[in-house]
Motif scaffolding. Structure first.
Motif, PDB file in Angstrom:
ATOM      1  N   ARG A 402       0.817  -1.217   0.000  1.00  0.00           N
ATOM      2  CA  ARG A 402       0.000   0.000   0.000  1.00  0.00           C
ATOM      3  C   ARG A 402       0.845   1.259   0.000  1.00  0.00           C
TER       4      ARG A 402
ATOM      5  N   SER B  44     -10.504   6.957  -8.364  1.00  0.00           N
ATOM      6  CA  SER B  44      -9.638   6.695  -7.223  1.00  0.00           C
ATOM      7  C   SER B  44     -10.478   6.356  -5.998  1.00  0.00           C
ATOM      8  N   THR B  49      -7.521  -1.615  -6.077  1.00  0.00           N
ATOM      9  CA  THR B  49      -6.388  -2.248  -5.394  1.00  0.00           C
ATOM     10  C   THR B  49      -6.877  -3.301  -4.407  1.00  0.00           C
ATOM     11  N   THR B  50      -7.912  -2.935  -3.667  1.00  0.00           N
ATOM     12  CA  THR B  50      -8.451  -3.875  -2.675  1.00  0.00           C
ATOM     13  C   THR B  50      -8.902  -5.168  -3.343  1.00  0.00           C
TER      14      THR B  50
HETATM   15  N1  LIG Z   1      -5.811  -0.136   4.948  1.00  0.00           N
HETATM   16  C1  LIG Z   1      -6.931   0.597   4.780  1.00  0.00           C
HETATM   17  N2  LIG Z   1      -7.618   1.030   5.846  1.00  0.00           N
HETATM   18  C2  LIG Z   1      -8.756   1.732   5.688  1.00  0.00           C
HETATM   19  N3  LIG Z   1      -9.260   2.076   4.512  1.00  0.00           N
HETATM   20  C3  LIG Z   1      -8.612   1.699   3.404  1.00  0.00           C
HETATM   21  C4  LIG Z   1      -7.403   0.923   3.485  1.00  0.00           C
HETATM   22  N4  LIG Z   1      -6.995   0.676   2.228  1.00  0.00           N
HETATM   23  C5  LIG Z   1      -7.890   1.263   1.402  1.00  0.00           C
HETATM   24  N5  LIG Z   1      -8.840   1.861   2.095  1.00  0.00           N
HETATM   25  C6  LIG Z   1     -10.029   2.558   1.539  1.00  0.00           C
HETATM   26  O1  LIG Z   1     -10.705   1.649   0.716  1.00  0.00           O
HETATM   27  C7  LIG Z   1     -11.199   2.304  -0.425  1.00  0.00           C
HETATM   28  C8  LIG Z   1     -10.725   1.614  -1.679  1.00  0.00           C
HETATM   29  O2  LIG Z   1      -9.309   1.810  -1.819  1.00  0.00           O
HETATM   30  P1  LIG Z   1      -8.455   1.215  -2.998  1.00  0.00           P
HETATM   31  O3  LIG Z   1      -7.049   1.527  -2.726  1.00  0.00           O
HETATM   32  O4  LIG Z   1      -8.816  -0.180  -3.185  1.00  0.00           O
HETATM   33  O5  LIG Z   1      -8.955   2.072  -4.230  1.00  0.00           O
HETATM   34  P2  LIG Z   1      -8.322   2.195  -5.661  1.00  0.00           P
HETATM   35  O6  LIG Z   1      -9.448   2.054  -6.606  1.00  0.00           O
HETATM   36  O7  LIG Z   1      -7.195   1.290  -5.801  1.00  0.00           O
HETATM   37  O8  LIG Z   1      -7.826   3.692  -5.688  1.00  0.00           O
HETATM   38  P3  LIG Z   1      -6.610   4.311  -6.498  1.00  0.00           P
HETATM   39  O9  LIG Z   1      -7.118   4.427  -7.895  1.00  0.00           O
HETATM   40  O10 LIG Z   1      -6.429   5.636  -5.883  1.00  0.00           O
HETATM   41  O11 LIG Z   1      -5.489   3.406  -6.350  1.00  0.00           O
HETATM   42  C9  LIG Z   1     -10.752   3.750  -0.324  1.00  0.00           C
HETATM   43  O12 LIG Z   1     -11.819   4.512   0.175  1.00  0.00           O
HETATM   44  C10 LIG Z   1      -9.651   3.714   0.658  1.00  0.00           C
HETATM   45  O13 LIG Z   1      -9.592   4.921   1.396  1.00  0.00           O
END
Ligand SMILES: Nc1ncnc2c1ncn2[C@@H]1O[C@H](COP(=O)(O)OP(=O)(O)OP(=O)(O)O)[C@@H](O)[C@H]1O
Ligand SMILES: [Mg+2]
Lengths: 404, 235
Positions: A402, B44, B49-50
């Protein structure tokens, strides 16, 4: 294995930091090993001096003699013992002694001494007494001559040709007082030994004590000092009527010095390593913190926990393995150098001589001690690596990733 | 019909670490077959990513399950999971993919060493992979001596080294300029076409999205759209 390569190269990523750590290990080990060598040199000399000049390796006595030094306790089978010693190939030299506690008085002072009635050639072969003379002669053959230690001479204001009166009990328990004449003065490195010793011809002392041919003490020097324990045990069996004791039994203090050396070494090196431990832990923690992302990637793509642990362990051990041997090598060089020249402490040595230490110290350390120290360094590194390694294991790949 | 390599079932992830729980992924069903070339897109914070992390066995779902080529990886023990990833999944991250103290070659070989591949095969495969990503002759360079694009190509080669079932790439081009990004996509596309390697990647970049044959759009953790965009491959 690749983990080995990674661990080794990781050390050199932050060159300065690793070098500082390695240098501190080098200095710590150098100082630790040298202190031990110095201490061992000093102790060993004291032990050697005492053995050489006074105790020898093994002594024979009448079983009751050493309790209160009564003249009547002569060695029962002295002749047999001497005959055996002459045949024994282990024996380098021996001396038969008549021993007597006495009060010695000069014109101005008096003090307690031990009178040794010796056969001059025997005693010289055993302790090299003749060469230690700094004034006068080593027994000219006249009656009631004595050779005294320099320290005693100073104390009683004696000089060659001066008279000294000794008072003691003879075999019957009668008080005997006799005037003796100083023929020579000897000096040793170890003043405690010379302070209370007076040598005289055995025939003279035997006549005064009325002990005839009786001998109180036979001191034996062996050709090989490694054989002392074995030979002592053998002679204990061979001469059950006598007390046969090695120098370790005769002087428990000396034995303690020798036997506690390893303990001292573990303590001193341990303290130094404890200080280094924190430096190692700190450095490794920093290194791991910096590498969070990388460790995350490694765990993501398939490096399991055991391997991560080993990697960090190896990294720490490598640092110790660079620093430790380097420090020990440096110590070895220093010890070799100072061993041949000796370190002169005569500036501060007044006190040392009083305690039976020589004023020139020849540092010395056995190879096995260097080896023990090295093992300790590696063990310390292993211990130090556990904490940072555990820290690395706690990392969750997702969290590390992350951060990218 | 092609073999299913990834089957995500009612997948949800709620982060409870913060002051308010965040539902990053909500009830996602995703079915990916061998040979797909699929982009995960969305604003975003939409959960790309999750989702990728859960599919890759890096993160545990709060609900639902992930089945990789018939193996349910949800709730697998950590060391077992690490080994599973090593043998089944290739990863390309946005950055810091490579071990800086190892050369490009060693970075690729490392994975095979972990898998226990024998030496001859390793050496041969390293050269073959370097060639496939267009980096022949660069094998002995350290990552710091390579450009960003070259580093990502080594990362792709490393991901393929383990002969995985599929490659997950979370924004692999985010740190690259558009030409370099296009170049990386060319390589991935070629590997997809020639070797049938399955690629799942997330991206913001419209030019990268264009290249995908299937685009899954996430909004607020839910799949909003799942469409085939280009002509499917005819083998
Ligand atoms: N470790 C964590 N603890 C709490 N919330 C988290 C954590 N990791 C991600 N999030 C939240 O989960 C949601 C999804 O995040 P994620 O990183 O999966 O998005 P993303 O689509 O990959 O975004 P980006 O395009 O910016 O990479 C976001 O609202 C983020 O703030
Ligand atoms: Mg993301």
């Amino acid at each position: 294995m690749m983990i080995l390569k990674i661990a080794w190269r990781n050390i050199w990523r932050n060159r300065t930091r690793s070098l500082v750590l390695i240098l501190s290990i080098v200095l710590g080990m150098w100082a630790g090993a040298f202190i031990m060598a110095f201490y061992w040199g000093m102790s060993k000399q004291q032990v050697d001096d005492t053995i050489q000049q006074n105790l020898s390796h093994i002594q024979f006595h009448h079983p009751d003699f050493r309790e209160n030094f009564e003249a009547k306790y002569t060695i029962a089978d002295g002749d047999q013992v001497v005959a055996d010693l002459q045949q024994d190939k282990e024996v380098k030299a021996y001396s038969e002694r008549v021993v007597c506690m006495a009060m010695a008085a000069s014109a101005s002072k008096s003090t307690g001494v031990t009178l040794y009635g010796i056969v001059p050639e025997q005693e010289d072969a055993l302790t090299g007494l003749k060469e230690k003379l700094i004034a006068g002669d080593y027994f000219t053959g006249k009656k009631n001559e004595v050779v005294v230690g320099n320290k005693l001479a100073e104390k009683l204001h004696l000089d060659v040709r001066k008279k000294i009166v000794c008072t003691f009990q003879d075999e019957q328990g009668e008080i005997v007082s006799v005037a003796l004449r100083v023929s020579g003065i000897f000096k040793t490195r170890n003043s405690r030994l010379e302070e209370g010793m007076i040598y005289m011809q055995q025939t003279d002392l035997s006549a005064l004590l009325g002990t005839g041919n009786g001998i109180h003490e036979i001191a034996v020097l062996l050709a090989d000092d490694q054989q002392v324990d074995a030979v002592t045990d053998q002679w204990k069996q061979d001469f059950p009527a006598d007390d046969v004791e090695s120098w370790k039994e005769l002087s428990p203090e000396l034995r303690l010095i020798v036997e506690s050396f390893n303990q001292y070494m573990f303590i001193i090196i341990g303290i130094i390593l404890l200080a280094l431990l924190f430096g190692i832990i700190n450095t490794m923690l920093m290194a791991i913190l910096e590498r969070t992302k990388e460790l995350g990637v490694l765990m993501s793509v398939g490096l399991n926990k055991t391997k991560v642990f080993i990697m960090i362990l190896l990294e720490t051990v490598f640092i110790a393995l660079v620093g430790g041997p380097l420090g020990l090598l440096l110590a070895w060089c220093t010890v070799q150098l100072t061993h041949s020249s000796g370190i002169d402490l005569s500036m501060y040595s007044k006190g040392l001589e009083e305690f039976g230490y020589a004023s020139i110290v020849y540092p010395e350390l056995g190879m096995s001690s260097y080896f023990s120290i090295l093992i300790m360094v590696v063990a310390a590194a292993l211990i130090a690596s556990v904490f940072p390694a555990m820290r690395a294991l706690k990392l969750k790949p997702v969290e590390a990733i992350r951060k990218i | 019909m092609a073999r299913t390599v990834i089957d995500a079932h009612e997948l949800s992830k709620t982060y409870t670490e913060g002051p308010v729980p965040v539902e990053a992924v909500k009830d996602v069903h995703l079915h990916i077959e061998a040979g797909e070339f699929i982009a995960l897109v969305g604003p975003s914070g939409s959960g790309k990513t999750t989702l990728l992390n859960m599919i890759g066995g890096l993160d545990e779902p709060t609900k639902g399950k992930v089945v990789i080529d018939g193996t349910d990886i949800t709730g697998m023990k950590e060391n077992k999971l690490i080994d599973f990833r090593l043998r089944n999944i290739g990863f390309v991250f946005q950055a810091y993919n490579l071990i800086p103290v190892l050369t490009a070659e060693e970075n690729i070989e490392f994975i095979m060493l972990l898998q226990g591949t024998d030496k001859d095969e390793r050496k041969q495969r390293v050269q073959q992979l370097l060639e496939e990503v267009g980096l022949q002759g660069k094998g002995s360079s350290r990552p710091s001596e390579l450009s960003g694009g070259q580093q990502q190509r080594v990362a792709v080669a490393r991901a393929l080294a383990s002969k995985p079932k599929f490659v997950l790439a979370d924004e692999p081009t985010a740190n690259l300029d558009s030409t370099t990004a296009a170049n990386l996509l060319d390589i991935m596309e070629k590997l997809n076409k020639e070797e049938g390697m399955t690629f799942v990647f997330s991206t913001h970049d419209p030019r990268v999205i264009q290249r995908a044959r299937r685009v899954v759009t996430l909004v607020d953790g839910e799949i909003e759209k799942d469409e085939m965009v280009n002509e499917p491959m005819v083998d």
